[in-house]
Each structure stands twice: as C-alpha cells, then as structure tokens.
Design a protein around this motif. Structure first.
Motif, PDB file in Angstrom:
ATOM      1  N   LEU A  96       0.830  -1.208   0.000  1.00 37.51           N
ATOM      2  CA  LEU A  96       0.000   0.000   0.000  1.00 37.51           C
ATOM      3  C   LEU A  96       0.866   1.259   0.000  1.00 37.51           C
ATOM      4  O   LEU A  96       0.492   2.266  -0.617  1.00 37.51           O
ATOM      5  CB  LEU A  96      -0.928   0.003   1.217  1.00 37.51           C
ATOM      6  CG  LEU A  96      -2.123  -0.952   1.191  1.00 37.51           C
ATOM      7  CD1 LEU A  96      -2.972  -0.753   2.442  1.00 37.51           C
ATOM      8  CD2 LEU A  96      -2.974  -0.767  -0.060  1.00 37.51           C
ATOM      9  N   ALA A  97       1.997   1.214   0.683  1.00 42.68           N
ATOM     10  CA  ALA A  97       2.901   2.370   0.663  1.00 42.68           C
ATOM     11  C   ALA A  97       3.397   2.629  -0.756  1.00 42.68           C
ATOM     12  O   ALA A  97       3.506   3.784  -1.192  1.00 42.68           O
ATOM     13  CB  ALA A  97       4.076   2.136   1.605  1.00 42.68           C
ATOM     14  N   LYS A  98       3.673   1.566  -1.491  1.00 41.57           N
ATOM     15  CA  LYS A  98       4.097   1.723  -2.888  1.00 41.57           C
ATOM     16  C   LYS A  98       2.961   2.259  -3.746  1.00 41.57           C
ATOM     17  O   LYS A  98       3.172   3.092  -4.628  1.00 41.57           O
ATOM     18  CB  LYS A  98       4.604   0.385  -3.419  1.00 41.57           C
ATOM     19  CG  LYS A  98       5.854  -0.116  -2.708  1.00 41.57           C
ATOM     20  CD  LYS A  98       6.228  -1.519  -3.161  1.00 41.57           C
ATOM     21  CE  LYS A  98       7.406  -2.051  -2.357  1.00 41.57           C
ATOM     22  NZ  LYS A  98       7.742  -3.453  -2.725  1.00 41.57           N
ATOM     23  N   LEU A  99       1.739   1.769  -3.498  1.00 42.78           N
ATOM     24  CA  LEU A  99       0.579   2.298  -4.205  1.00 42.78           C
ATOM     25  C   LEU A  99       0.400   3.780  -3.921  1.00 42.78           C
ATOM     26  O   LEU A  99       0.168   4.579  -4.842  1.00 42.78           O
ATOM     27  CB  LEU A  99      -0.682   1.534  -3.791  1.00 42.78           C
ATOM     28  CG  LEU A  99      -2.015   2.123  -4.268  1.00 42.78           C
ATOM     29  CD1 LEU A  99      -2.125   2.055  -5.792  1.00 42.78           C
ATOM     30  CD2 LEU A  99      -3.191   1.408  -3.604  1.00 42.78           C
ATOM     31  N   LEU A 103       0.552   6.835  -6.658  1.00 39.66           N
ATOM     32  CA  LEU A 103      -0.547   7.775  -6.882  1.00 39.66           C
ATOM     33  C   LEU A 103      -0.151   9.206  -6.537  1.00 39.66           C
ATOM     34  O   LEU A 103      -0.965  10.115  -6.680  1.00 39.66           O
ATOM     35  CB  LEU A 103      -1.764   7.355  -6.050  1.00 39.66           C
ATOM     36  CG  LEU A 103      -2.389   5.994  -6.367  1.00 39.66           C
ATOM     37  CD1 LEU A 103      -3.582   5.735  -5.448  1.00 39.66           C
ATOM     38  CD2 LEU A 103      -2.802   5.888  -7.828  1.00 39.66           C
ATOM     39  N   GLU A 104       1.076   9.381  -6.039  1.00 38.78           N
ATOM     40  CA  GLU A 104       1.617  10.665  -5.580  1.00 38.78           C
ATOM     41  C   GLU A 104       0.951  11.137  -4.291  1.00 38.78           C
ATOM     42  O   GLU A 104       0.886  12.339  -4.018  1.00 38.78           O
ATOM     43  CB  GLU A 104       1.540  11.737  -6.678  1.00 38.78           C
ATOM     44  CG  GLU A 104       2.374  11.400  -7.889  1.00 38.78           C
ATOM     45  CD  GLU A 104       2.504  12.543  -8.877  1.00 38.78           C
ATOM     46  OE1 GLU A 104       2.072  13.678  -8.561  1.00 38.78           O
ATOM     47  OE2 GLU A 104       3.053  12.307  -9.971  1.00 38.78           O
ATOM     48  N   GLY A 105       0.481  10.187  -3.493  1.00 35.92           N
ATOM     49  CA  GLY A 105      -0.028  10.496  -2.160  1.00 35.92           C
ATOM     50  C   GLY A 105       1.096  10.476  -1.140  1.00 35.92           C
ATOM     51  O   GLY A 105       2.194   9.964  -1.404  1.00 35.92           O
ATOM     52  N   LYS A 106       0.809  11.012   0.036  1.00 40.58           N
ATOM     53  CA  LYS A 106       1.830  11.114   1.079  1.00 40.58           C
ATOM     54  C   LYS A 106       1.422  10.476   2.405  1.00 40.58           C
ATOM     55  O   LYS A 106       2.277  10.232   3.256  1.00 40.58           O
ATOM     56  CB  LYS A 106       2.158  12.595   1.341  1.00 40.58           C
ATOM     57  CG  LYS A 106       2.722  13.346   0.132  1.00 40.58           C
ATOM     58  CD  LYS A 106       4.069  12.801  -0.289  1.00 40.58           C
ATOM     59  CE  LYS A 106       4.670  13.618  -1.425  1.00 40.58           C
ATOM     60  NZ  LYS A 106       5.961  13.023  -1.891  1.00 40.58           N
ATOM     61  N   VAL A 107       0.113  10.231   2.606  1.00 37.63           N
ATOM     62  CA  VAL A 107      -0.397   9.819   3.915  1.00 37.63           C
ATOM     63  C   VAL A 107      -1.221   8.545   3.796  1.00 37.63           C
ATOM     64  O   VAL A 107      -2.026   8.397   2.868  1.00 37.63           O
ATOM     65  CB  VAL A 107      -1.281  10.924   4.533  1.00 37.63           C
ATOM     66  CG1 VAL A 107      -1.803  10.486   5.901  1.00 37.63           C
ATOM     67  CG2 VAL A 107      -0.518  12.223   4.647  1.00 37.63           C
ATOM     68  N   MET A 108      -1.039   7.625   4.739  1.00 38.08           N
ATOM     69  CA  MET A 108      -1.887   6.446   4.843  1.00 38.08           C
ATOM     70  C   MET A 108      -2.520   6.437   6.236  1.00 38.08           C
ATOM     71  O   MET A 108      -1.817   6.318   7.243  1.00 38.08           O
ATOM     72  CB  MET A 108      -1.082   5.169   4.619  1.00 38.08           C
ATOM     73  CG  MET A 108      -0.358   5.123   3.287  1.00 38.08           C
ATOM     74  SD  MET A 108       0.047   3.452   2.701  1.00 38.08           S
ATOM     75  CE  MET A 108       0.751   2.690   4.154  1.00 38.08           C
ATOM     76  N   VAL A 109      -3.837   6.555   6.290  1.00 38.05           N
ATOM     77  CA  VAL A 109      -4.565   6.602   7.556  1.00 38.05           C
ATOM     78  C   VAL A 109      -4.889   5.175   7.999  1.00 38.05           C
ATOM     79  O   VAL A 109      -5.621   4.455   7.315  1.00 38.05           O
ATOM     80  CB  VAL A 109      -5.858   7.415   7.421  1.00 38.05           C
ATOM     81  CG1 VAL A 109      -6.631   7.415   8.736  1.00 38.05           C
ATOM     82  CG2 VAL A 109      -5.550   8.841   6.983  1.00 38.05           C
ATOM     83  N   LEU A 110      -4.350   4.780   9.151  1.00 36.51           N
ATOM     84  CA  LEU A 110      -4.533   3.413   9.635  1.00 36.51           C
ATOM     85  C   LEU A 110      -5.659   3.362  10.667  1.00 36.51           C
ATOM     86  O   LEU A 110      -5.458   3.618  11.848  1.00 36.51           O
ATOM     87  CB  LEU A 110      -3.231   2.884  10.235  1.00 36.51           C
ATOM     88  CG  LEU A 110      -3.254   1.435  10.732  1.00 36.51           C
ATOM     89  CD1 LEU A 110      -3.773   0.490   9.657  1.00 36.51           C
ATOM     90  CD2 LEU A 110      -1.868   1.011  11.201  1.00 36.51           C
ATOM     91  N   GLY A 111      -6.846   3.050  10.185  1.00 40.28           N
ATOM     92  CA  GLY A 111      -7.999   2.826  11.054  1.00 40.28           C
ATOM     93  C   GLY A 111      -8.319   1.342  11.051  1.00 40.28           C
ATOM     94  O   GLY A 111      -7.743   0.567  11.784  1.00 40.28           O
ATOM     95  N   GLU A 143       9.957   4.908   4.374  1.00 44.39           N
ATOM     96  CA  GLU A 143      11.040   5.861   4.126  1.00 44.39           C
ATOM     97  C   GLU A 143      11.402   5.896   2.642  1.00 44.39           C
ATOM     98  O   GLU A 143      11.595   6.975   2.065  1.00 44.39           O
ATOM     99  CB  GLU A 143      12.254   5.478   4.965  1.00 44.39           C
ATOM    100  CG  GLU A 143      12.046   5.667   6.464  1.00 44.39           C
ATOM    101  CD  GLU A 143      13.206   5.142   7.290  1.00 44.39           C
ATOM    102  OE1 GLU A 143      13.303   5.525   8.473  1.00 44.39           O
ATOM    103  OE2 GLU A 143      14.003   4.338   6.761  1.00 44.39           O
ATOM    104  N   GLU A 144      11.483   4.741   2.032  1.00 47.53           N
ATOM    105  CA  GLU A 144      11.838   4.654   0.611  1.00 47.53           C
ATOM    106  C   GLU A 144      10.778   5.337  -0.261  1.00 47.53           C
ATOM    107  O   GLU A 144      11.119   5.992  -1.270  1.00 47.53           O
ATOM    108  CB  GLU A 144      11.960   3.182   0.210  1.00 47.53           C
ATOM    109  CG  GLU A 144      12.218   2.950  -1.269  1.00 47.53           C
ATOM    110  CD  GLU A 144      12.141   1.472  -1.632  1.00 47.53           C
ATOM    111  OE1 GLU A 144      12.001   1.193  -2.838  1.00 47.53           O
ATOM    112  OE2 GLU A 144      12.206   0.617  -0.735  1.00 47.53           O
ATOM    113  N   CYS A 145       9.506   5.194   0.128  1.00 49.68           N
ATOM    114  CA  CYS A 145       8.400   5.722  -0.680  1.00 49.68           C
ATOM    115  C   CYS A 145       8.058   7.171  -0.357  1.00 49.68           C
ATOM    116  O   CYS A 145       7.270   7.793  -1.081  1.00 49.68           O
ATOM    117  CB  CYS A 145       7.155   4.857  -0.480  1.00 49.68           C
ATOM    118  SG  CYS A 145       7.298   3.181  -1.138  1.00 49.68           S
ATOM    119  N   GLY A 146       8.616   7.713   0.716  1.00 52.73           N
ATOM    120  CA  GLY A 146       8.261   9.067   1.113  1.00 52.73           C
ATOM    121  C   GLY A 146       6.828   9.176   1.599  1.00 52.73           C
ATOM    122  O   GLY A 146       6.150  10.178   1.351  1.00 52.73           O
ATOM    123  N   VAL A 147       6.365   8.144   2.289  1.00 52.50           N
ATOM    124  CA  VAL A 147       4.982   8.050   2.772  1.00 52.50           C
ATOM    125  C   VAL A 147       4.985   7.913   4.286  1.00 52.50           C
ATOM    126  O   VAL A 147       5.893   7.309   4.863  1.00 52.50           O
ATOM    127  CB  VAL A 147       4.271   6.836   2.125  1.00 52.50           C
ATOM    128  CG1 VAL A 147       2.916   6.581   2.768  1.00 52.50           C
ATOM    129  CG2 VAL A 147       4.117   7.047   0.627  1.00 52.50           C
TER     130      VAL A 147
END
Length: 270
Positions: A96-99, A103-111, A143-147
C-alpha cells in the motif's frame, strides 16, 4: 484550509463524474480507499496506477493518500499473536505504501478496526507490542516511498484498540519513527472526555491528517457537533495539512453529503 474528500463517498459514480462534482463543490484533495480501486492490490498494475493518478491530477486535484487500509481484506491483522499473519499484514501495508507513492499520495490513515481489534483473552500490552512490531517492519518501505502512516484512534463503538489519542501516541512512541504519526477524526474524538478543540491543541506536534465528520456518521455540520471551535483550534496550531470529509451514512445522497459538508465547513470557518 485545504479540503479533501474520500472517494468511497461517491459509491458507484464514474471517477470522472465524481471528480467533477467534488471540484465544483470546492474540494481540491482526493483521498483513496484501496478497495475502491481493486480487489487485489498486488495485481493492480503500474499502468492501472498511472491511469488513475493522471485522471485525478488532470481534474485539478492532489492525491492526499490512502485510508481504510485493511478494510475488505482477509487474513490480515495488526495485533494478532499469529506472527505469520502479522508478517503478511506488514507485506500488504508495504505494498500500500508503494501504491500511495505511485498515486503521488503522502499519507496512509490506519484505522480499519476489524483488522486490529483484540481477540478475547489477549492483553493490551501484547496487542500494542504486536502492532508496534508489525508497523516497525514497514518503516524502511515508508522511508523509501516518502509516505507516512497516520494512526487513527477510533471510539469504543468501533472497537477495542486505540480508542484515544493518548493510546495512539503511546503506540507511536513505541515505534519512534517520523514515518508514524497521528490522525484525528471528529466522530472518534467526540467519544473522549477531553473537548475536541483541546485534543487538537494537545496533539498538534504529531497530527498529520484530519477527518471531518459527525457522530451521526454524516458530514461535518450535519449533526450536533459545532465545527467553529474545531476550525479555530486548527488555525491556532497553524495546521497546514488536509481536512478531509469522511462519512459513513450515505442515506442523504452523494450530492447532499458533498455540497452540504463543504457549505458547513466554510460557514464554520467564517
């Protein structure tokens, strides 16, 4: 104030129609639930990702990132004592971090409460340690993905793990990486004893992302919560992230949820 909206709000609307309606309503950020894209993230190709990203960007939006990370998955769990399941969960979150990066996103909300709730008999200490290990394993990928991952506290009606901002901060401290930060959600914060605006101020140093909604599961201002002090607190802490509308009750209809949420937020700001 930057306003975004979650893509599942639009249900089965075509992507182009959804983006056009959201843009006309005043939103500029697009937050993605992975299950709206595909049933299998690992087979969602580079071309699929590019096509989706380009459609969103060309419509004048920024991709905020992802949420509902583990929703509608099978065999994944954050806190389980089953180490094989935790390893599989780490691998999935890494994909998901790679996805998110693609997509040029920066944040993954973990709910995703169903994939993190404690089973009967498990201690909270064990669950926290397991969750920390599961997330620590993907720090290099983040870190690698900047996410970054934003841990989302959810109220007790949703589950039994990370019910408060303080508990999310505890888990964050156990991992001790800038890639793991905090998410705040109005519906969830309404279950805490501390007022929402105070929770925002108390956690300003760690808050990465923000969801606007109401305990009635509809959009901001569509229930009893007063958003004026909430936006005042966000301004007071100089919050420069996204305020993203996330709803759970779709009965009012897409048009009403999208337009009324924006009108209510602008009124609260004024």
């Amino acid at each position: 104030m930057k306003f975004g909206i979650c893509n599942e709000t639009f249900g089965d609307w075509p992507l182009d129609k959804s983006l056009e309606y959201a843009k006309n309503a005043g939103y500029t950020g697009w937050e993605v639930a992975p299950f709206m894209l595909t049933d299998d993230i690992f087979s969602y190709s580079a071309e699929d990702r590019k096509r989706y990203r380009d459609t969103v960007l060309e419509a004048g939006f920024e991709v905020i990132g992802l949420h509902w990370l583990l929703a509608k998955t099978e065999g994944l769990h954050l806190t389980t004592d089953d180490s094989a399941v935790r390893t599989k969960t780490s691998q999935y979150l890494g994909e998901l971090a790679k996805l998110c990066r693609d997509l040029e996103g920066k944040v993954m909300v973990l709910g995703s409460p169903q994939q993190r709730n404690l089973p009967s008999g498990q201690s909270m200490d064990s669950a926290m340690q397991n969750a920390a290990e599961t997330l620590q394993a993907i720090v290099p990928v983040l870190e690698e993905c900047g996410v970054q991952i934003a841990l989302e506290p959810l109220g007790p009606q949703e589950g039994n793990f990370l019910n408060t901002a303080a508990e999310a901060r505890q888990l964050q401290a156990m991992i001790d990486s800038p890639t793991i930060q905090l998410h705040l959600d109005v519906k969830a914060m309404s279950t805490e004893s501390t007022p929402i605006d105070q929770l925002i101020r108390d956690n300003a140093d760690a808050m990465l992302h923000f969801h606007a909604n109401d305990p009635n599961r509809q959009g901001p201002g569509m229930g009893d919560v007063d958003f004026a002090p909430i936006f005042k607190a966000l301004q007071d802490i100089a919050y420069d992230g996204w305020v993203s509308v996330e709803v759970f009750d779709y009965d009012p209809g897409v048009e009403t949820l999208v337009t009324q949420s924006m009108e209510n937020m602008k009124a609260a700001l004024a």
